[in-house]
Design an enzyme around this catalytic site. Structure first.
Site, mmCIF file in Angstrom:
data_model
loop_
_atom_site.group_PDB
_atom_site.id
_atom_site.type_symbol
_atom_site.label_atom_id
_atom_site.label_comp_id
_atom_site.label_asym_id
_atom_site.label_seq_id
_atom_site.Cartn_x
_atom_site.Cartn_y
_atom_site.Cartn_z
ATOM 1 N N TYR A 93 10.734 53.177 32.853
ATOM 2 C CA TYR A 93 11.539 52.089 33.267
ATOM 3 C C TYR A 93 12.210 52.303 34.572
ATOM 4 O O TYR A 93 12.259 51.588 35.306
ATOM 5 C CB TYR A 93 12.485 52.052 32.240
ATOM 6 C CG TYR A 93 13.651 51.088 32.525
ATOM 7 C CD1 TYR A 93 13.330 49.545 31.854
ATOM 8 C CD2 TYR A 93 14.975 51.042 32.746
ATOM 9 C CE1 TYR A 93 14.168 48.451 32.079
ATOM 10 C CE2 TYR A 93 15.828 50.083 32.824
ATOM 11 C CZ TYR A 93 15.627 48.747 32.475
ATOM 12 O OH TYR A 93 16.443 47.962 32.742
ATOM 13 N N SER A 99 18.140 47.851 38.289
ATOM 14 C CA SER A 99 18.878 48.266 37.327
ATOM 15 C C SER A 99 19.713 49.661 38.072
ATOM 16 O O SER A 99 19.010 50.086 39.109
ATOM 17 C CB SER A 99 18.103 48.898 36.098
ATOM 18 O OG SER A 99 18.972 49.801 35.286
HETATM 19 P P1 NAD Z 1 17.216 40.016 27.650
HETATM 20 O O1 NAD Z 1 16.374 40.733 26.559
HETATM 21 O O2 NAD Z 1 17.943 38.955 27.205
HETATM 22 O O3 NAD Z 1 16.032 39.314 28.799
HETATM 23 C C1 NAD Z 1 14.932 39.812 29.025
HETATM 24 C C2 NAD Z 1 14.117 38.438 29.154
HETATM 25 O O4 NAD Z 1 12.860 38.768 29.379
HETATM 26 C C3 NAD Z 1 13.929 37.812 27.891
HETATM 27 O O5 NAD Z 1 14.195 36.396 28.055
HETATM 28 C C4 NAD Z 1 12.508 37.890 27.411
HETATM 29 O O6 NAD Z 1 12.155 36.840 26.410
HETATM 30 C C5 NAD Z 1 11.986 37.913 28.805
HETATM 31 N N1 NAD Z 1 10.547 38.614 29.041
HETATM 32 C C6 NAD Z 1 10.057 39.644 28.275
HETATM 33 N N2 NAD Z 1 8.637 39.985 28.279
HETATM 34 C C7 NAD Z 1 8.513 38.671 29.013
HETATM 35 C C8 NAD Z 1 7.034 38.377 29.398
HETATM 36 N N3 NAD Z 1 6.036 39.099 29.041
HETATM 37 N N4 NAD Z 1 6.866 37.006 29.968
HETATM 38 C C9 NAD Z 1 7.881 36.396 30.115
HETATM 39 N N5 NAD Z 1 9.344 36.704 29.850
HETATM 40 C C10 NAD Z 1 9.373 37.871 29.195
HETATM 41 O O7 NAD Z 1 18.134 41.295 28.183
HETATM 42 P P2 NAD Z 1 18.710 41.211 29.676
HETATM 43 O O8 NAD Z 1 19.867 42.244 29.462
HETATM 44 O O9 NAD Z 1 19.233 40.026 29.983
HETATM 45 O O10 NAD Z 1 17.807 41.702 30.648
HETATM 46 C C11 NAD Z 1 17.388 41.042 31.872
HETATM 47 C C12 NAD Z 1 16.849 41.858 32.984
HETATM 48 O O11 NAD Z 1 18.030 42.700 33.078
HETATM 49 C C13 NAD Z 1 15.824 42.788 32.484
HETATM 50 O O12 NAD Z 1 14.986 42.991 33.653
HETATM 51 C C14 NAD Z 1 16.492 44.302 32.270
HETATM 52 O O13 NAD Z 1 15.510 45.165 32.463
HETATM 53 C C15 NAD Z 1 17.784 44.085 33.337
HETATM 54 N N6 NAD Z 1 18.660 45.191 32.929
HETATM 55 C C16 NAD Z 1 19.597 44.977 31.654
HETATM 56 C C17 NAD Z 1 20.478 45.733 31.478
HETATM 57 C C18 NAD Z 1 21.232 45.804 30.358
HETATM 58 O O14 NAD Z 1 21.869 46.807 30.007
HETATM 59 N N7 NAD Z 1 21.126 44.698 29.276
HETATM 60 C C19 NAD Z 1 20.862 46.746 32.499
HETATM 61 C C20 NAD Z 1 20.008 46.631 33.698
HETATM 62 C C21 NAD Z 1 18.951 46.009 33.925
#
Ligand code: NAD
Length: 256
Positions: A154, A141
């Site tokens: 985080y 991130s």
């Molecule tokens: P999202 O909520 O769509 O994706 C998270 C995914 O992780 C989901 O599919 C969820 O079911 C899965 N998950 C959560 N706990 C789990 C577990 N115990 N076992 C298996 N799967 C599990 O959100 P996103 O934005 O697509 O996030 C994806 C990645 O990107 C994450 O690592 C997040 O930290 C990172 N990220 C997101 C952002 C943002 O602004 N959305 C910014 C920087 C980084």
């Protein structure tokens, strides 16, 4: 067809960035295994890929349980014959500031965001090696490169993934295994976003969103597809000289 002949295992591909990456990787010719805790949306990701003529399967996995990480790798290889790309993308927002963080919330965030990346790689590497090489990718991130005032835990997990990236990149380079990370900026369309908002007492989605964009050179949210394109770039065999990189995909946020 940048990923023709590749087999990719992606954690956290039920929704958001993982789903967009799974669809894009499949479109580029990879067979894709989706490991996630969310059955309903993961099956929808699989259906989307199959409807577009691609190959995908779902492996129910709670990535916080190490034995399930071993099983997810084994099931991928049983189903698709090999593994060449491991992409640990699953993540949670975790707890808020220091004073309100409970030990079990700290442990859960560490287990899902960071430990699963370590042990996922632990089980994936022997298979990638057997296949003659490939690629590992972690979703870090922008908050892994710069501190989050709202959630030290985080930031800690995401910074940990960057050092894991560099450590593994250095140790695996001679085996033709590249290891990289993407560092997304704010993507407000995915389910995790509301959890980021909820972490901060007294705020709402509008205010939190406004703050996230404040001073960001490209002054808008990113999309899951924009992040997925960066993921594709890093795992593609054609980008064979790139390893140990933590690539911001954040509208210039880290550069600012
Ligand atoms: P999202 O909520 O769509 O994706 C998270 C995914 O992780 C989901 O599919 C969820 O079911 C899965 N998950 C959560 N706990 C789990 C577990 N115990 N076992 C298996 N799967 C599990 O959100 P996103 O934005 O697509 O996030 C994806 C990645 O990107 C994450 O690592 C997040 O930290 C990172 N990220 C997101 C952002 C943002 O602004 N959305 C910014 C920087 C980084």
């Amino acid at each position: 067809m940048k990923l023709k002949g590749q087999v990719a295992l992606i954690t956290g591909a039920a929704t958001g960035i993982g789903r967009a990456s799974a669809r894009l990787f499949a479109q580029e010719g990879a067979q894709v295994a989706i490991a996630d805790i969310n059955d309903k949306d993961s099956k929808e990701t699989v259906r989307m890929i199959q409807d577009a003529g691609g190959k995908a399967m779902f492996i129910h996995t709670d990535v916080s349980a190490v034995p399930q990480l071993e099983r997810m790798v084994r099931t991928t290889v049983d189903g698709f014959g090999k593994l060449t790309i491991f992409f640990h993308n699953a993540g949670i927002a975790g707890p808020g500031v220091l004073e309100t963080t409970a030990e079990e919330d700290y442990d859960r965030c560490m287990a899902i965001n960071l430990k699963a990346g370590f042990f996922g790689a632990r089980f994936a590497v022997p298979e990638i090696r057997k296949a003659g090489g490939g690629s590992i990718l972690f979703t870090s991130s922008g908050l892994g490169l710069r501190p989050s005032p709202q959630s030290p835990v985080y930031s800690l997990t995401k910074a940990g993934l960057i050092m894991l990236t560099r450590s593994l990149a250095v140790s695996l380079a001679r085996e033709n295994i590249r290891v990289n990370a993407i560092c997304p900026g704010p993507v407000s369309e995915t389910p995790i976003w509301q959890d980021f908002v909820n972490r901060v007492p007294g705020t709402n989605a509008d205010e939190y969103g406004r703050k996230s964009l404040e001073g960001r050179p490209i002054a808008r949210f990113g999309t899951a597809e924009e992040i997925a394109r960066a993921a594709l770039f890093l795992v593609s065999p054609e980008n064979s000289y790139i390893t140990g990189v933590a690539l911001p995909v954040d509208g210039g946020g880290v550069a600012r």
